[in-house]
Enzyme design. Structure first.
Site, PDB file in Angstrom:
ATOM      1  N   HIS A 262      -6.055   1.361  -0.651  1.00 52.22           N
ATOM      2  CA  HIS A 262      -4.643   1.597  -0.351  1.00 52.22           C
ATOM      3  C   HIS A 262      -4.134   2.745  -1.227  1.00 52.22           C
ATOM      4  O   HIS A 262      -4.405   2.813  -2.423  1.00 52.22           O
ATOM      5  CB  HIS A 262      -3.827   0.331  -0.592  1.00 52.22           C
ATOM      6  CG  HIS A 262      -4.279  -0.840   0.224  1.00 52.22           C
ATOM      7  ND1 HIS A 262      -4.278  -0.836   1.610  1.00 52.22           N
ATOM      8  CD2 HIS A 262      -4.759  -2.069  -0.142  1.00 52.22           C
ATOM      9  CE1 HIS A 262      -4.724  -1.995   2.055  1.00 52.22           C
ATOM     10  NE2 HIS A 262      -5.021  -2.761   1.010  1.00 52.22           N
ATOM     11  N   ALA A 286      -8.019  -3.467  -9.498  1.00 54.82           N
ATOM     12  CA  ALA A 286      -8.309  -3.448  -8.058  1.00 54.82           C
ATOM     13  C   ALA A 286      -9.074  -2.202  -7.647  1.00 54.82           C
ATOM     14  O   ALA A 286      -9.786  -2.215  -6.632  1.00 54.82           O
ATOM     15  CB  ALA A 286      -7.006  -3.556  -7.268  1.00 54.82           C
ATOM     16  N   GLY A 290     -12.515  -1.323  -4.986  1.00 57.71           N
ATOM     17  CA  GLY A 290     -12.298  -0.456  -3.829  1.00 57.71           C
ATOM     18  C   GLY A 290     -11.088  -0.855  -3.019  1.00 57.71           C
ATOM     19  O   GLY A 290     -10.885  -0.364  -1.909  1.00 57.71           O
ATOM     20  N   LYS A 291     -10.232  -1.724  -3.581  1.00 62.56           N
ATOM     21  CA  LYS A 291      -9.060  -2.184  -2.842  1.00 62.56           C
ATOM     22  C   LYS A 291      -7.888  -1.211  -2.977  1.00 62.56           C
ATOM     23  O   LYS A 291      -7.060  -1.102  -2.066  1.00 62.56           O
ATOM     24  CB  LYS A 291      -8.650  -3.573  -3.347  1.00 62.56           C
ATOM     25  CG  LYS A 291      -9.701  -4.652  -3.082  1.00 62.56           C
ATOM     26  CD  LYS A 291      -9.312  -5.984  -3.714  1.00 62.56           C
ATOM     27  CE  LYS A 291     -10.349  -7.061  -3.424  1.00 62.56           C
ATOM     28  NZ  LYS A 291      -9.994  -8.358  -4.064  1.00 62.56           N
ATOM     29  N   ILE A 292      -7.804  -0.542  -4.114  1.00 59.73           N
ATOM     30  CA  ILE A 292      -6.768   0.454  -4.363  1.00 59.73           C
ATOM     31  C   ILE A 292      -7.453   1.791  -4.610  1.00 59.73           C
ATOM     32  O   ILE A 292      -8.450   1.862  -5.340  1.00 59.73           O
ATOM     33  CB  ILE A 292      -5.901   0.070  -5.585  1.00 59.73           C
ATOM     34  CG1 ILE A 292      -5.168  -1.254  -5.332  1.00 59.73           C
ATOM     35  CG2 ILE A 292      -4.907   1.175  -5.925  1.00 59.73           C
ATOM     36  CD1 ILE A 292      -4.125  -1.224  -4.242  1.00 59.73           C
TER      37      ILE A 292
END
Length: 341
Positions: A262, A286, A290-292
């Site tokens: 994101h 995060a 790899g989420k952010i």
């Protein structure tokens, strides 16, 4: 005096003058601590809204509707300041409760809870409600389920139908009615952990069976991310709604999509990172999942969300009132999802 990169910008004391809320948050950008973080959250959200092609996801946890934040969330939906809402079931249940004309009441955290129980009153810190009225709303949901006996829905599909039902009863002063009318998807990834789940259990005990397919939820929201050029996230609290949105980047990556995380991220939370829980964990952490995105514009404000939301949204109302955003519209098809603006 030597000027280093570390000391380019002096702090500026906040002056007490006549000004708007957005002018105040602008001034708070040059203060310290969570006051500055609150101001930074306004700026990040404003930039997110102006960045065409960005799909904005909001996670809503905590008892925000009983605490009076219902119309703030409704405003975000009606003004397309978010494109998808992921909520606890409790918030949406309380939204339905008020849409049906029932109330929450100003109470006190010092009340005698045994006495409250004797009067059939439930307490949510300093907010009161009648247990009997909650059960009326449970039965409303159970009766609504009769129209859909034997069907299987994602939570998004089910809440859209429930929002349609409420809007047709003439009460559009509701989060889910507004979401239905504005074509904003609402997901409840832990729907059974709420009074909506209780209502559907009542229906099942009476021979009415609706299957809420929570794996379909994961697929649907991940397809939204896969179809989007960029994504931004806003978390009120943490919990299941936060992780449900966060994990879309991981799922999309596993499915072979080139996603970087994101690109905008805001969180209002009262939880701390050092306990190891998701609700308090940092966006920096995060990044490791790899989420952010590594270069994401991100800010976390450690604050009671009932303080932050009214201030931040009023500031954004003043700042973005004239800005017309290109709104992403999602249409679910048999083959997946289509995105257009």
């Amino acid at each position: 005096m030597h000027v280093h990169n570390f000391t380019k910008t002096p702090t500026k004391p906040v002056e007490v003058i006549d000004r708007s809320i957005s002018e105040l948050t602008d001034a708070m950008q040059y203060t310290g601590f969570q006051g500055r973080k609150l101001a930074e959250s306004v700026k990040v959200w404003e930039n997110m809204l102006k960045d065409d092609g960005t799909t904005i996801f909001m996670g809503l946890s905590g008892a925000m509707v009983p605490a009076g934040m219902r119309n703030v969330v409704k405003y975000l939906i009606e003004n397309h300041m978010i494109d998808c809402l992921v909520s606890t079931g409790a918030n949406i249940f309380h939204d339905c409760h008020e849409a049906l004309g029932l109330k929450h009441y100003v109470g006190s955290h010092l009340a005698n809870d045994e006495e409250l129980f004797g009067h059939g009153i439930d307490r949510i810190y300093d907010v009161f409600a009648y247990e009997g009225e909650f059960r009326d709303t449970d039965h409303f949901i159970a009766n609504f389920a009769k129209q859909h006996n034997g069907k299987s829905y994602s939570s998004r599909e089910f809440i859209r139908l429930l929002g349609k039902e409420i809007s047709e009863k003439g009460n559009t002063d509701s989060i889910i009615a507004s979401a239905y009318l504005n074509n904003i998807p609402v997901f409840i990834p832990a729907l059974c952990d709420s009074s909506i789940g209780i209502g559907l259990t009542i229906a099942r005990r009476n021979g009415i069976n609706i299957n809420i397919d929570q794996i379909k939820d994961v697929d649907e929201i991940t397809r939204m991310v896969e179809a989007s050029a960029k994504t931004g996230v806003i978390y009120v609290g943490g919990g299941v709604p936060k992780n449900f949105i966060q994990q879309t980047e991981v799922v999309a990556s596993i499915m072979g999509h080139d996603v970087a995380g994101h690109e905008y991220a805001i969180q209002f939370t009262a939880d701390s990172p050092h306990w190891g829980g998701l609700s308090g964990c940092t966006f920096d952490e995060a990044v490791s999942w790899g989420k952010i995105a590594k270069e994401a514009k991100k800010v976390q404000v450690f604050v009671d969300a009932t303080i932050a939301l009214p201030i931040v949204i009023h500031a954004l109302h003043e700042k973005t009132n004239a800005h017309k955003r290109n709104i992403p519209c999602f249409e679910w098809t048999e083959g997946g999802i289509d995105l257009h603006f």
